[in-house]
Design a protein around this motif. Structure first.
Motif, PDB file in Angstrom:
ATOM      1  N   SER A 360       0.813  -1.218   0.000  1.00  0.00           N
ATOM      2  CA  SER A 360       0.000   0.000   0.000  1.00  0.00           C
ATOM      3  C   SER A 360       0.844   1.266   0.000  1.00  0.00           C
ATOM      4  CB  SER A 360      -0.928   0.014   1.222  1.00  0.00           C
ATOM      5  OG  SER A 360      -1.788  -1.100   1.207  1.00  0.00           O
ATOM      6  N   SER A 361       2.154   1.143   0.281  1.00  0.00           N
ATOM      7  CA  SER A 361       3.051   2.307   0.244  1.00  0.00           C
ATOM      8  C   SER A 361       4.422   1.821  -0.194  1.00  0.00           C
ATOM      9  CB  SER A 361       3.127   2.981   1.620  1.00  0.00           C
ATOM     10  OG  SER A 361       4.026   4.069   1.596  1.00  0.00           O
ATOM     11  N   ARG A 362       4.678   1.868  -1.472  1.00  0.00           N
ATOM     12  CA  ARG A 362       5.914   1.316  -2.022  1.00  0.00           C
ATOM     13  C   ARG A 362       7.140   2.123  -1.622  1.00  0.00           C
ATOM     14  NH1 ARG A 362       4.966   3.093  -8.339  1.00  0.00           N
ATOM     15  NH2 ARG A 362       4.390   5.231  -7.911  1.00  0.00           N
ATOM     16  N   LYS A 363       6.965   3.371  -1.201  1.00  0.00           N
ATOM     17  CA  LYS A 363       8.108   4.210  -0.854  1.00  0.00           C
ATOM     18  C   LYS A 363       8.584   4.001   0.572  1.00  0.00           C
ATOM     19  CE  LYS A 363       6.750   7.934  -4.018  1.00  0.00           C
ATOM     20  NZ  LYS A 363       6.402   9.377  -4.129  1.00  0.00           N
ATOM     21  N   SER A 364       7.769   3.372   1.418  1.00  0.00           N
ATOM     22  CA  SER A 364       8.105   3.349   2.842  1.00  0.00           C
ATOM     23  C   SER A 364       8.104   1.964   3.468  1.00  0.00           C
ATOM     24  CB  SER A 364       7.111   4.240   3.615  1.00  0.00           C
ATOM     25  OG  SER A 364       7.067   5.539   3.071  1.00  0.00           O
ATOM     26  N   GLN A 365       7.455   0.996   2.852  1.00  0.00           N
ATOM     27  CA  GLN A 365       7.374  -0.317   3.485  1.00  0.00           C
ATOM     28  C   GLN A 365       8.660  -1.113   3.303  1.00  0.00           C
ATOM     29  OE1 GLN A 365       3.106  -1.363   1.963  1.00  0.00           O
ATOM     30  NE2 GLN A 365       3.414  -2.478   3.877  1.00  0.00           N
ATOM     31  N   LYS A 366       8.842  -2.088   4.200  1.00  0.00           N
ATOM     32  CA  LYS A 366      10.045  -2.913   4.190  1.00  0.00           C
ATOM     33  C   LYS A 366       9.679  -4.390   4.139  1.00  0.00           C
ATOM     34  CE  LYS A 366      13.099   0.172   6.795  1.00  0.00           C
ATOM     35  NZ  LYS A 366      13.956   0.295   7.998  1.00  0.00           N
ATOM     36  N   LEU A 367      10.577  -5.149   3.557  1.00  0.00           N
ATOM     37  CA  LEU A 367      10.511  -6.608   3.593  1.00  0.00           C
ATOM     38  C   LEU A 367      11.522  -7.090   4.624  1.00  0.00           C
ATOM     39  CD1 LEU A 367      10.009  -9.533   2.481  1.00  0.00           C
ATOM     40  CD2 LEU A 367      11.789  -9.033   0.793  1.00  0.00           C
ATOM     41  N   ASP A 392      14.383  -2.378   1.702  1.00  0.00           N
ATOM     42  CA  ASP A 392      13.352  -1.411   1.339  1.00  0.00           C
ATOM     43  C   ASP A 392      12.666  -1.840   0.050  1.00  0.00           C
ATOM     44  OD1 ASP A 392      13.776   0.150   3.485  1.00  0.00           O
ATOM     45  OD2 ASP A 392      14.923   1.696   2.465  1.00  0.00           O
ATOM     46  N   ILE A 393      11.340  -1.832   0.059  1.00  0.00           N
ATOM     47  CA  ILE A 393      10.585  -2.246  -1.122  1.00  0.00           C
ATOM     48  C   ILE A 393      10.804  -1.262  -2.270  1.00  0.00           C
ATOM     49  CG2 ILE A 393       8.231  -2.581  -1.991  1.00  0.00           C
ATOM     50  CD1 ILE A 393       7.567  -3.768   0.758  1.00  0.00           C
ATOM     51  N   SER A 394      11.098  -0.007  -1.950  1.00  0.00           N
ATOM     52  CA  SER A 394      11.362   0.978  -3.003  1.00  0.00           C
ATOM     53  C   SER A 394      12.557   0.578  -3.852  1.00  0.00           C
ATOM     54  CB  SER A 394      11.606   2.355  -2.383  1.00  0.00           C
ATOM     55  OG  SER A 394      12.708   2.329  -1.495  1.00  0.00           O
ATOM     56  N   GLN A 395      13.490  -0.175  -3.281  1.00  0.00           N
ATOM     57  CA  GLN A 395      14.642  -0.637  -4.054  1.00  0.00           C
ATOM     58  C   GLN A 395      14.212  -1.636  -5.128  1.00  0.00           C
ATOM     59  OE1 GLN A 395      17.747  -2.193  -1.604  1.00  0.00           O
ATOM     60  NE2 GLN A 395      19.011  -2.882  -3.309  1.00  0.00           N
ATOM     61  N   VAL A 396      13.238  -2.489  -4.794  1.00  0.00           N
ATOM     62  CA  VAL A 396      12.723  -3.439  -5.776  1.00  0.00           C
ATOM     63  C   VAL A 396      11.899  -2.708  -6.833  1.00  0.00           C
ATOM     64  CG1 VAL A 396      11.465  -5.597  -6.084  1.00  0.00           C
ATOM     65  CG2 VAL A 396      12.644  -5.142  -3.930  1.00  0.00           C
ATOM     66  N   VAL A 397      11.138  -1.706  -6.392  1.00  0.00           N
ATOM     67  CA  VAL A 397      10.310  -0.944  -7.323  1.00  0.00           C
ATOM     68  C   VAL A 397      11.181  -0.264  -8.374  1.00  0.00           C
ATOM     69  CG1 VAL A 397       8.692   0.975  -7.521  1.00  0.00           C
ATOM     70  CG2 VAL A 397       8.499  -0.615  -5.604  1.00  0.00           C
ATOM     71  N   LYS A 398      12.313   0.288  -7.954  1.00  0.00           N
ATOM     72  CA  LYS A 398      13.206   0.957  -8.901  1.00  0.00           C
ATOM     73  C   LYS A 398      13.741   0.000  -9.955  1.00  0.00           C
ATOM     74  CE  LYS A 398      15.062   4.797  -6.210  1.00  0.00           C
ATOM     75  NZ  LYS A 398      16.300   5.385  -5.663  1.00  0.00           N
ATOM     76  N   SER A 399      14.068  -1.212  -9.526  1.00  0.00           N
ATOM     77  CA  SER A 399      14.693  -2.169 -10.437  1.00  0.00           C
ATOM     78  C   SER A 399      13.681  -2.989 -11.220  1.00  0.00           C
ATOM     79  CB  SER A 399      15.607  -3.120  -9.647  1.00  0.00           C
ATOM     80  OG  SER A 399      16.583  -2.402  -8.918  1.00  0.00           O
ATOM     81  N   SER A 607      16.840   4.822  -0.813  1.00  0.00           N
ATOM     82  CA  SER A 607      16.774   6.265  -0.703  1.00  0.00           C
ATOM     83  C   SER A 607      18.133   6.918  -0.693  1.00  0.00           C
ATOM     84  CB  SER A 607      16.033   6.648   0.584  1.00  0.00           C
ATOM     85  OG  SER A 607      16.713   6.140   1.692  1.00  0.00           O
ATOM     86  N   ASP A 608      19.210   6.146  -0.401  1.00  0.00           N
ATOM     87  CA  ASP A 608      20.531   6.726  -0.336  1.00  0.00           C
ATOM     88  C   ASP A 608      21.360   6.440  -1.561  1.00  0.00           C
ATOM     89  OD1 ASP A 608      20.122   7.769   2.197  1.00  0.00           O
ATOM     90  OD2 ASP A 608      20.555   5.852   3.136  1.00  0.00           O
ATOM     91  N   THR A 609      20.778   5.921  -2.622  1.00  0.00           N
ATOM     92  CA  THR A 609      21.540   5.609  -3.819  1.00  0.00           C
ATOM     93  C   THR A 609      22.087   6.878  -4.443  1.00  0.00           C
ATOM     94  OG1 THR A 609      20.099   3.743  -4.234  1.00  0.00           O
ATOM     95  CG2 THR A 609      21.448   4.506  -6.064  1.00  0.00           C
ATOM     96  N   PRO A 610      23.407   6.953  -4.731  1.00  0.00           N
ATOM     97  CA  PRO A 610      23.966   8.171  -5.311  1.00  0.00           C
ATOM     98  C   PRO A 610      23.381   8.438  -6.689  1.00  0.00           C
ATOM     99  CG  PRO A 610      25.676   6.760  -4.431  1.00  0.00           C
ATOM    100  CD  PRO A 610      24.418   5.969  -4.405  1.00  0.00           C
ATOM    101  N   THR A 611      23.188   9.704  -6.998  1.00  0.00           N
ATOM    102  CA  THR A 611      22.666  10.086  -8.293  1.00  0.00           C
ATOM    103  C   THR A 611      23.802  10.259  -9.282  1.00  0.00           C
ATOM    104  OG1 THR A 611      22.787  12.397  -7.678  1.00  0.00           O
ATOM    105  CG2 THR A 611      20.735  11.262  -7.193  1.00  0.00           C
ATOM    106  N   ALA A 612      23.422  10.542 -10.544  1.00  0.00           N
ATOM    107  CA  ALA A 612      24.441  10.689 -11.574  1.00  0.00           C
ATOM    108  C   ALA A 612      25.362  11.856 -11.282  1.00  0.00           C
ATOM    109  CB  ALA A 612      23.765  10.887 -12.934  1.00  0.00           C
ATOM    110  N   GLU A 613      24.842  12.893 -10.603  1.00  0.00           N
ATOM    111  CA  GLU A 613      25.677  14.054 -10.329  1.00  0.00           C
ATOM    112  C   GLU A 613      26.810  13.739  -9.360  1.00  0.00           C
ATOM    113  OE1 GLU A 613      21.989  15.254 -12.037  1.00  0.00           O
ATOM    114  OE2 GLU A 613      22.442  14.032 -10.297  1.00  0.00           O
ATOM    115  N   THR A 614      26.596  12.717  -8.475  1.00  0.00           N
ATOM    116  CA  THR A 614      27.646  12.385  -7.516  1.00  0.00           C
ATOM    117  C   THR A 614      28.679  11.450  -8.097  1.00  0.00           C
ATOM    118  OG1 THR A 614      26.471  10.490  -6.642  1.00  0.00           O
ATOM    119  CG2 THR A 614      26.019  12.634  -5.628  1.00  0.00           C
ATOM    120  N   ALA A 615      28.426  10.903  -9.309  1.00  0.00           N
ATOM    121  CA  ALA A 615      29.366   9.969  -9.916  1.00  0.00           C
ATOM    122  C   ALA A 615      30.431  10.746 -10.667  1.00  0.00           C
ATOM    123  CB  ALA A 615      28.626   9.002 -10.850  1.00  0.00           C
TER     124      ALA A 615
END
Length: 805
Positions: A360-367, A392-399, A607-615
């Motif tokens: 019900s909340s893909r950004k905040s729930q955990k497995l 974090d379920i958001s990590q699965v959602v991204k991939s 949520s802590d994955t570095p963005t392209a700007e930090t690479a």
């Protein structure tokens, strides 16, 4: 507890102090009878010629129980002291359980809200007593009956004067509907409650109740009339942590194992009420239909394939010494939970277990995966803990799809293999054929192709099971193998339920929704309904909104009023609309480390994955002369050649592949400052999981002094200060190599308050030594206070001579 006892100078927080019993007359009498009982027990054992085990066993059990209780009571007293003290003093005291705004920059302080709660608390007390009596009591009684504990009932319910504290508030303002406001509240309650109960004719009580979790408040829909908000939905994103102290005659249950039974029952009932996907709705305006607040709103389905585990701890004891384990897994997503079968005598079990969680909340729930060693017992929880991992379920959602090995936390060693996929929901019938085809591909488990949301408003004109009396009806709702029971409505033939459920549907073309109305007093059926889910495939938007349906085998005018909505699972694809947390730059200093995208192994929270700007590549090396304590300042970032468009793809690749996509410049082909080689490490700290993660990737250019004696290198890591076996981690041994590759991940659970006072000792050694010894090749000391852990870092370190100190 060490960090909790540290006080910043000038802090006003009065921490609890351990003290002996007061020298009073009552305590002296107590000690007298205690000594008499001990002497009497020894005499009885000798007189009856019993084995000495009858005496030693209870004594050892009593000592362990007393030690566990002292630690538990001190922890509760510390939490209560923090709850009664100002937020400023809590921060100055450097307690482990600091407010959320200390850790997360987008969480705001809310002391004003704490002052409001303090004034409202007497009124909340009254509401909570009603909630405990009407909802929690019958549910806990039913759960305890499964453990042969009958007759549970609350007698006194006083929540005390200490109000809950809010550690921080976050209001979302991106990627939201214009018709709602979403607010997350870090809620902590450590009160002076006094709750008494009766179970199995034993009177007991609960004191020092503590609850800590993240509460989400959804205000929807927004309206143009006062109060401007149509209603509230309140729920915990994940299961809150709950602790309490048993007193009275039930004090005998307050020990590891037995108290867990009562605690588990209470947690289960809280989860059924207000842990996702369950919500506590509050209607604020009569203009808003109740269905708008109580109809389930799933965002998607997480498909979980728990493949296997490796190198688990050995917990069983055999005749010949240390045996193996009989592991099983408990999979938890919010209030949803599954349990695998146990596999006997195996530390490398393979389950191939499939399950699906409605999200019900893909950004905040955990497995969360908990592994246990099964031990047969007499109904007492005596299984041994083997470790846990969370994702974090958001990590699965991204991939879209994620195939990952997760290292177990709170365990000396072990890891689990997970295959996860995220499935969005669609109202397009064209997606159904593909979803049904996918269900046929999984042969070891039943998976679904759709989600059915059911909202039951009420029933009308139910028949009475007995003449001249009204029934006490409740409903049994079933789809496939899942069954839900509504609450009982007392003495009415027109019961109002206003409740919603979500069901996974394997094949909507042939499955049915079954509803039975039962009279609780007599157990007799009052009517039933069998609704073909295929009927929804012909409806607009696959939905049926607030329609009366006639009940079968019931009265001539008996009907049920309900709403239905069907959604089809779409194949897993990457989601691009997951909100990224803002990443601030590391503080300026002499050649600070520049973060680069790390592998999946260190990406334990999306949520802590570095963005392209930090690479950004950086080849500058600090060549200043420093001591070994300053070795972390000589770390050099990996030279990055991945362009900005490839960053998202890299983050989804296994760690073994990611390392090889980094170039090895002249900096990585040298043997380092001391000529002992260089080691590539990834560092990361997950603030949500409170976990430090270090990945040992590889070592370059170990010096070869004797061509006939090529080293067998391995890496061992210690968390310092306080060297112990619990903090030790060790890689595998790579035979005959001066450039070994490992790609092994190691984790330590560390409170945020302690992180910057610790350092990690990384030692490279070889197994080829005299008399089986392991000579040290080189060493690195990493001081954690020199890094900004809001970003993952992959860095080269020079190996230096071993620090004899």
């Amino acid at each position: 507890m060490a960090s909790g006892e540290k006080m910043a100078e000038g802090s006003k927080l009065a921490l609890p102090v351990r003290s002996d019993d007061n020298a009073s007359v009552l305590s002296m009498i107590y000690r007298f009878f205690k000594k008499v009982s001990i002497v009497g027990a020894v005499y009885l054992v000798g007189y009856m010629q019993w084995s000495v085990a009858w005496l030693i066993g209870p004594v050892v059990l009593s000592l362990l129980r007393d030690r566990w209780r002292r630690e538990s009571e001190y922890r509760r007293s510390l939490a209560k002291a923090a709850a009664q003290t100002s937020e400023k003093d809590v921060v100055l005291a450097r307690l482990d359980d600091l407010p959320a705004w200390v850790f997360f920059p987008d969480v705001e302080r809310a002391e004003w809200l704490n002052r409001i709660l303090l004034q409202l608390w007497p009124n909340v007390n009254h509401f909570t007593r009603t909630l405990l009596k009407d909802s929690i009591e019958p549910a806990v009684a039913e759960s305890l009956a499964n453990y042969k504990l009958q007759g549970f009932k609350f007698e006194r319910m006083i929540l005390g004067t200490i109000a809950p504290r809010v550690g921080g508030v976050k209001v979302y303002d991106k990627n939201l509907s214009r018709n709602e406001i979403i607010m997350d509240i870090d809620l902590f309650y450590a009160g002076d409650c006094d709750i008494s109960f009766v179970v199995q004719r034993i009177r007991g009580g609960i004191k020092d109740l503590q609850i800590h979790g993240m509460v989400r408040v959804v205000m929807k829909p927004l309206i143009t009339k006062m109060p401007l908000v149509g209603g509230l939905q309140i729920f915990f994103l994940n299961n809150p942590s709950i602790d309490f102290n048993l007193v009275g005659a039930a004090d005998v249950l307050d020990m590891p194992g037995l108290s867990d039974i009562l605690r588990r029952c209470i947690v289960e009932q809280v989860a059924k009420m207000m842990v996702l996907p369950n919500k506590l709705p509050i209607k604020l305006s009569d203009d808003i239909p109740t269905v708008d607040l109580r109809m389930p709103e799933p965002e998607g389905v997480l498909r979980i394939h728990l493949v296997q585990a490796q190198n688990l701890m050995k917990k069983d004891v055999s005749m010949l010494g240390k045996g193996k384990s009989d592991p099983y897994a408990i999979i938890t997503v919010g209030a949803q939970q599954w349990k695998t079968k146990h596999i006997d005598n195996n530390v490398n079990p393979r389950w191939d277990y499939w399950c699906e969680a409605i999200i019900s909340s893909r950004k905040s729930q955990k497995l969360q995966i908990d592994l246990w060693d099964w031990d047969p017992g007499m109904g007492i929880e005596n299984d041994d803990f083997l470790g846990r991992c969370s994702l974090d379920i958001s990590q699965v959602v991204k991939s879209g799809r994620l195939d990952t090995w997760q290292t177990l936390q709170q365990a000396k060693h072990g890891k689990v293999h997970l295959r996860l996929s995220w499935h969005r929901l669609s109202s397009d019938l064209l997606d159904l054929s593909h979803a049904l085809t996918e269900t046929l591909l999984v042969k070891t488990g039943e998976i679904s192709s759709a989600v059915l949301s059911v909202y039951i408003d009420s029933c009308k004109k139910l028949p009475s099971a007995r003449p001249a009396s009204k029934p006490d009806p409740y409903l049994i709702v079933t789809v496939g193998k899942k069954t839900e029971n509504t609450a009982v409505q007392m003495r009415t033939d027109n019961p109002v339920y206003e409740i919603g459920y979500s069901f996974l549907v394997q094949n909507p073309e042939i499955d049915n929704l079954e509803i039975k109305a039962i009279d609780q007093k007599t157990g007799n059926p009052l009517g039933q309904l069998s609704y073909s889910i295929a009927s929804l495939l012909k409806q607009k938007d696959l939905s049926m909104i607030t329609q009366p349906l006639m009940l079968q085998k019931s009265g001539p005018e008996s009907k049920i009023i309900m709403s239905l909505q069907l959604r089809i699972l779409k194949e897993a694809i990457k989601e691009e609309d997951i909100e990224e947390e803002q990443v601030t730059e590391a503080p300026s200093g002499p050649d600070p480390p520049i973060p680069v995208p790390a592998s999946d192994a260190v990406d334990s929270t999306a949520s802590d994955t570095p963005t392209a700007e930090t690479a950004v590549s950086n080849g500058n090396q600090n060549t200043g002369n420093g001591s070994q304590d300053d070795v972390s300042e000589k770390s050099v970032p990996v030279e990055q050649i991945i362009n900005a468009t490839e960053v998202a793809q890299v983050s989804a690749e296994p760690e073994s592949k990611l390392v090889h996509r980094s170039s090895t410049s002249s900096l990585t082909t040298s043997a380092g400052e001391a000529g002992l080689g260089r080691i590539l490490l990834s560092l990361r700290y997950s603030m949500q999981c409170q976990t430090l993660v270090i990945v040992v990737h590889k070592i370059m250019n170990i010096p070869l002094k004797d061509p006939t004696n090529v080293p067998d290198p391995y890496v061992k890591l210690y968390l310092l200060p306080g060297r112990s076996k619990e903090s030790k981690r060790k890689t595998v041994v790579v035979k005959d190599s001066c450039m070994p590759e490992y790609d092994e991940k190691f984790e330590w659970v560390i409170p945020q308050a302690e992180l910057h006072s610790l350092h990690v000792e990384v030692t490279v050694a070889t197994h080829k030594g005299w008399l089986g010894g392991s000579p040290v090749i080189g060493q690195v000391i990493i001081h954690l206070n020199q890094y900004d852990f809001r970003e993952a870092k992959t860095l080269w370190f020079d190996l230096l001579p071993e620090n004899s100190a």
